[in-house]
Design a protein around this motif. Structure first.
Motif, PDB file in Angstrom:
ATOM      1  N   ARG A  64       1.039  -1.424  -0.007  1.00 41.86           N
ATOM      2  CA  ARG A  64       0.238  -0.343  -0.014  1.00 41.86           C
ATOM      3  C   ARG A  64       1.216   1.152  -0.369  1.00 41.86           C
ATOM      4  O   ARG A  64       0.639   2.262  -0.926  1.00 41.86           O
ATOM      5  N   LEU A  65       2.023   1.092   0.581  1.00 41.08           N
ATOM      6  CA  LEU A  65       3.243   2.795   0.630  1.00 41.08           C
ATOM      7  C   LEU A  65       3.777   2.305  -0.706  1.00 41.08           C
ATOM      8  O   LEU A  65       4.071   4.126  -1.372  1.00 41.08           O
ATOM      9  N   ARG A  66       3.846   1.938  -1.121  1.00 44.05           N
ATOM     10  CA  ARG A  66       4.344   1.688  -2.931  1.00 44.05           C
ATOM     11  C   ARG A  66       3.501   2.529  -3.411  1.00 44.05           C
ATOM     12  O   ARG A  66       3.485   2.951  -4.258  1.00 44.05           O
ATOM     13  N   GLY A  67       1.690   1.750  -3.695  1.00 41.68           N
ATOM     14  CA  GLY A  67       0.875   2.683  -4.634  1.00 41.68           C
ATOM     15  C   GLY A  67       1.067   3.822  -4.026  1.00 41.68           C
ATOM     16  O   GLY A  67       0.676   4.733  -4.699  1.00 41.68           O
ATOM     17  N   ALA A  68       0.526   4.113  -2.355  1.00 45.50           N
ATOM     18  CA  ALA A  68       0.580   5.594  -2.363  1.00 45.50           C
ATOM     19  C   ALA A  68       2.270   6.657  -2.940  1.00 45.50           C
ATOM     20  O   ALA A  68       1.593   7.843  -2.837  1.00 45.50           O
ATOM     21  N   LEU A  69       2.727   5.727  -2.614  1.00 44.04           N
ATOM     22  CA  LEU A  69       4.442   7.343  -3.207  1.00 44.04           C
ATOM     23  C   LEU A  69       3.665   7.037  -4.609  1.00 44.04           C
ATOM     24  O   LEU A  69       4.181   8.011  -5.211  1.00 44.04           O
ATOM     25  N   ALA A  70       3.184   6.028  -5.248  1.00 40.70           N
ATOM     26  CA  ALA A  70       2.941   6.108  -6.783  1.00 40.70           C
ATOM     27  C   ALA A  70       2.481   7.529  -6.881  1.00 40.70           C
ATOM     28  O   ALA A  70       2.177   8.092  -8.356  1.00 40.70           O
ATOM     29  N   GLY A  71       1.926   7.121  -6.396  1.00 43.73           N
ATOM     30  CA  GLY A  71       0.193   8.580  -6.444  1.00 43.73           C
ATOM     31  C   GLY A  71       0.136   9.978  -6.115  1.00 43.73           C
ATOM     32  O   GLY A  71      -0.592  10.073  -5.847  1.00 43.73           O
ATOM     33  N   THR A  72       1.556   9.611  -5.470  1.00 44.85           N
ATOM     34  CA  THR A  72       2.055  11.367  -5.039  1.00 44.85           C
ATOM     35  C   THR A  72       3.025  12.003  -6.273  1.00 44.85           C
ATOM     36  O   THR A  72       3.496  11.804  -6.743  1.00 44.85           O
ATOM     37  N   SER A  73       1.875  13.347  -6.030  1.00 43.80           N
ATOM     38  CA  SER A  73       2.421  14.942  -7.373  1.00 43.80           C
ATOM     39  C   SER A  73       2.959  15.456  -6.666  1.00 43.80           C
ATOM     40  O   SER A  73       1.943  15.963  -6.174  1.00 43.80           O
ATOM     41  N   ILE A  74       4.132  15.888  -6.483  1.00 51.47           N
ATOM     42  CA  ILE A  74       4.039  17.175  -5.427  1.00 51.47           C
ATOM     43  C   ILE A  74       4.894  17.864  -7.495  1.00 51.47           C
ATOM     44  O   ILE A  74       6.288  17.164  -7.635  1.00 51.47           O
ATOM     45  N   LEU A  75       4.146  18.399  -7.937  1.00 51.38           N
ATOM     46  CA  LEU A  75       5.042  19.717  -8.956  1.00 51.38           C
ATOM     47  C   LEU A  75       5.106  21.145  -8.231  1.00 51.38           C
ATOM     48  O   LEU A  75       4.655  21.972  -8.079  1.00 51.38           O
ATOM     49  N   GLY A  76       6.411  21.611  -8.970  1.00 51.44           N
ATOM     50  CA  GLY A  76       7.325  22.853  -8.716  1.00 51.44           C
ATOM     51  C   GLY A  76       8.540  22.433  -7.834  1.00 51.44           C
ATOM     52  O   GLY A  76       9.508  23.965  -7.606  1.00 51.44           O
ATOM     53  N   SER A  77       8.912  21.349  -7.468  1.00 58.13           N
ATOM     54  CA  SER A  77      10.202  21.621  -6.741  1.00 58.13           C
ATOM     55  C   SER A  77      10.742  19.755  -6.779  1.00 58.13           C
ATOM     56  O   SER A  77       9.733  18.373  -6.863  1.00 58.13           O
ATOM     57  N   VAL A  78      11.996  18.998  -6.342  1.00 59.91           N
ATOM     58  CA  VAL A  78      11.998  18.322  -6.884  1.00 59.91           C
ATOM     59  C   VAL A  78      12.364  17.115  -5.542  1.00 59.91           C
ATOM     60  O   VAL A  78      12.791  18.136  -4.151  1.00 59.91           O
ATOM     61  N   THR A  79      11.922  16.308  -5.194  1.00 57.46           N
ATOM     62  CA  THR A  79      11.407  15.945  -4.085  1.00 57.46           C
ATOM     63  C   THR A  79      12.048  14.179  -3.762  1.00 57.46           C
ATOM     64  O   THR A  79      12.825  13.881  -5.181  1.00 57.46           O
TER      65      THR A  79
END
Length: 705
Positions: A408-423
């Protein structure tokens, strides 16, 4: 629970922890007061609270570390209690003393516990009297460098240099040989003095294959003490925790019971009150043995994993204990259900040595789903503040077992988008998919061993084609504004037959023929491919748009945001900035390259991150040898040493306290023997020419024809 809780509580912190505390206050019907520095005027915790009070300038010492300013804010807003969060003043007795003098409750332990556990040397001696095992080493007050160097020979290498004050791994130095120790001591003292105002150091034996396991405790003022199980925190980078989970996959039931009982004895040794964490070091080769490291007298960053497996709100428990309530349950009532894993999302670039990154959040998509929780402190439209810790959010997942939680964590990270900065989101996803991590074979050195040589991942053809087609679609939506402008529009129109439109994306040319919905595309010198693009606007302000790229019969989905001449795309947790370059930009870069070549005999040292100069160990005009430290830059709790690339005379352009930009020239070495390298940071490679840092890229309509 019939006692009256507080009516107003001030949260003396920022970012995701301030938001986290405020949400519990709101659920309990308690009025919340936020505080903020000038750098955080637009921060989410300010908008989330019922009342917000400005503390001062961006510098932490003039805002979040200013005890008088915090107490003044509490008095002005009628706060009956102060919750310190973690970091800043959370373990500082000065804040607890000031609250006590003002008749304001401090949501934390008593002053005695803060004083004893705030000094690791004193803490080690205190817990040893309660039959708690400690790591071999030397822990005495007032040891100078010579005494520590002599003691290290008796302790035996490798050793760990640790500041006595503070926590979070800040200032810790692993030393494997006697020759490394003097510089490690100097660095540790400098960091400790700057971060904690106390440069006292001690030494511990460096444990082989170490695993970091900590126990959450709760203690009321009526003598009740319970533990809530342990957390595994072995996935660390430079002594900073990255991924945490509960319970630990290493411990068996008898060891879990023994380590929990030892943690309760640690709490009893100082008459502890509130929520605290007792940290132990365990060798992976001998998991039945554990050694006390320190006690964190506050809430931990990783507390959500304990909340998910116990069903308890630890912030609520803190508030109830601070209000004088006894614990409503005993040790026998504590049960652990399932498994939880947390990943810390940082504004940092794993492909540039995890250097801190800045920027502005253009669009944000946070994951949702069963068992998924996000504790965040960012929002679309606000800048990422580089004055403090680089953590932006925490993504946490619960599952019936460890395998389900990790999936579930891998799926949650795949669904995280932070646009405007490198993370580090994509890197985190890779980390929790590592076979050793999945199998539970971990220690505190795994990340540094496995990812020490991470290389930049180039943009894929799919990303380049998507960016070119997005720019193509944007150009088509912008009609020519002047007579004869058809010749300059990105339509490919010519007398005779149409000509491909070429888009330069970070130096790679993508040629597009046709409409975005049905185009022939060529990346560099490769063969043409058929592609089509569909765009969906953002459903709400602050959310990313969606780009659906069909290439060779396969459709890929990207989250999308635009920023002047840059197109941000995110997929599977990886956000990438794709910059469109026009003729003027390309010419400027070529001229800059020529200039760098002419000055190759005089290497320039450039800051690898935006930050503050904390030390300049050499004088302007001094002679330096290769590897000598010239300037030390700090940002987001990370120090970076810029070293001389060759022997020569140094010209220093900054002083301690100066703020520097990414790639700003901070010094130059006139080398005795001219090197052949171009002028980049001597200690860390840079991915783009430094002159690009301040360049304004062309708008999306710019195309090469």
């Amino acid at each position: 629970m019939t006692s009256r809780l507080f009516e107003t509580v001030l949260v003396a912190n920022r970012g995701e922890i301030a938001c986290r505390v405020i949400r519990t206050l709101r659920r309990l019907g308690i009025r919340s007061v936020a505080v903020y520095s000038d750098a955080d005027a637009q921060a989410p915790h300010v908008a989330l609270a019922d009342v917000a009070v400005r503390l001062g300038p961006a510098a932490a010492r003039e805002s979040y570390l200013d005890v008088d300013a915090i107490l003044d804010a509490a008095r002005r807003t009628g706060a009956q209690a102060v919750h310190p969060g973690y970091g800043f003043l959370s373990e500082n007795p000065a804040l607890a003393e000031a609250c006590a003098a003002a008749g304001i409750a401090f949501v934390g332990p008593g002053i005695h516990a803060l004083q004893v556990m705030g000094d690791k040397i004193t803490a080690k001696h205190a817990v040893a009297e309660y039959d708690v095992p400690t790591i071999p080493g030397i822990a005495e007050q007032g040891l100078d460098d010579d005494a520590l160097i002599a003691a290290a020979e008796r302790v035996g290498f490798p050793v760990l240099v640790k500041p006595s004050a503070g926590g979070g791994g800040k200032g810790m130095q692993a030393v494997h040989t006697p020759a490394e120790l003097p510089e490690a001591l100097r660095a540790a003292r400098r960091v400790a003095a700057a971060a904690f105002g106390d440069d006292t150091l001690f030494l511990e034996r460096l444990v082989a294959s170490p695993r970091h396991i900590e126990v959450q405790v709760l203690a009321d003022r009526h003598g009740g003490i319970v533990h809530l199980g342990e957390r595994e925190c072995s996935l660390q980078r430079r002594h900073q925790k990255v991924v945490e989970e509960a319970p630990s996959p290493l411990l068996d039931a008898p060891t879990r019971e023994r380590i929990g009982a030892a943690a309760c004895r640690v709490a009893a040794s100082v008459g502890y009150e509130g929520a605290g964490t007792v940290e132990f070091l365990v060798s992976a080769d001998a998991p039945e043995e554990f050694f006390f490291m320190e006690m964190n007298t506050r809430l931990q960053v990783e507390h959500p994993v304990t909340e998910l497996v116990t069903g308890l709100d630890l912030v609520e428990q803190q508030l109830r204990i601070a209000a004088g309530e006894p614990l409503a349950f005993g040790q026998a009532d504590v049960t652990l259900t399932g498994h939880a894993v947390e990943a810390r999302v940082y504004a940092e670039d794993p492909e540039r040595g995890f250097l801190p990154a800045g920027g502005r959040v253009l669009a944000l998509r946070e994951p949702e789903g069963e068992g998924v929780r996000v504790d965040g402190g960012i929002a679309a439209g606000i800048p990422i503040v580089t004055d403090y810790d680089p953590m932006l959010a925490k993504v946490i997942a619960w599952g019936a077992d460890r395998g389900e939680a990790l999936a579930r964590l891998r799926g949650a990270l795949a669904g995280t988008s932070i646009l405007g900065s490198v993370t580090n989101v994509a890197w985190l996803r890779e980390l929790v998919a590592d076979p050793d991590v999945v199998a539970g074979r971990m220690d505190t050195t795994l990340i540094d061993r496995r990812f020490a040589d991470a290389q930049p991942v180039p943009a894929s053809d799919e990303e380049l084609i998507a960016a070119a087609l997005i720019a193509h679609a944007d150009c088509r939506r912008t009609p020519p504004q002047a007579v004869g402008a058809l010749w300059g529009a990105a339509s490919g129109w010519r007398l005779g037959r149409p000509h491909p439109v070429r888009y330069d994306i970070d130096g790679t040319v993508v040629a597009v023929s046709g409409e975005p919905e049905d185009a022939a595309v060529t990346v560099g010198a490769a063969a043409p491919r058929r592609a089509s693009l569909r765009l969906r606007d953002a459903a709400a302000a602050g959310e990313p748009g969606v780009a659906l790229l069909s290439l060779d019969g396969i459709t890929e989905r990207f989250d999308l945001a635009r920023d002047a001449g840059t197109i941000w795309l995110a997929r599977d947790g990886r956000a990438r900035a794709l910059r469109l370059r026009d003729r003027a930009t390309r010419l400027a870069e070529r001229l800059a390259a020529v200039e760098r070549g002419e000055s190759a005999a005089h290497p320039e040292l450039r800051s690898p991150m935006p930050g503050t100069v904390v030390a300049v160990p050499v004088a302007d005009g001094a002679r330096v040898e290769p590897g000598d430290t010239v300037v030390v830059v700090e940002a987001m709790k990370m120090e970076h040493r810029l070293v001389a690339p060759a022997a020569g005379t140094v010209s220093v352009r900054v002083a301690p306290g100066d703020l520097v930009r990414l790639d700003q020239v901070v010094a130059r070495v006139d080398a005795e023997d001219a090197p052949t390298a171009s002028t980049v940071t001597a200690s860390t490679p840079t991915d783009v020419p430094p002159e690009e840092a301040d360049a304004a890229p062309a708008p999306p309509a710019a195309a090469q024809r």
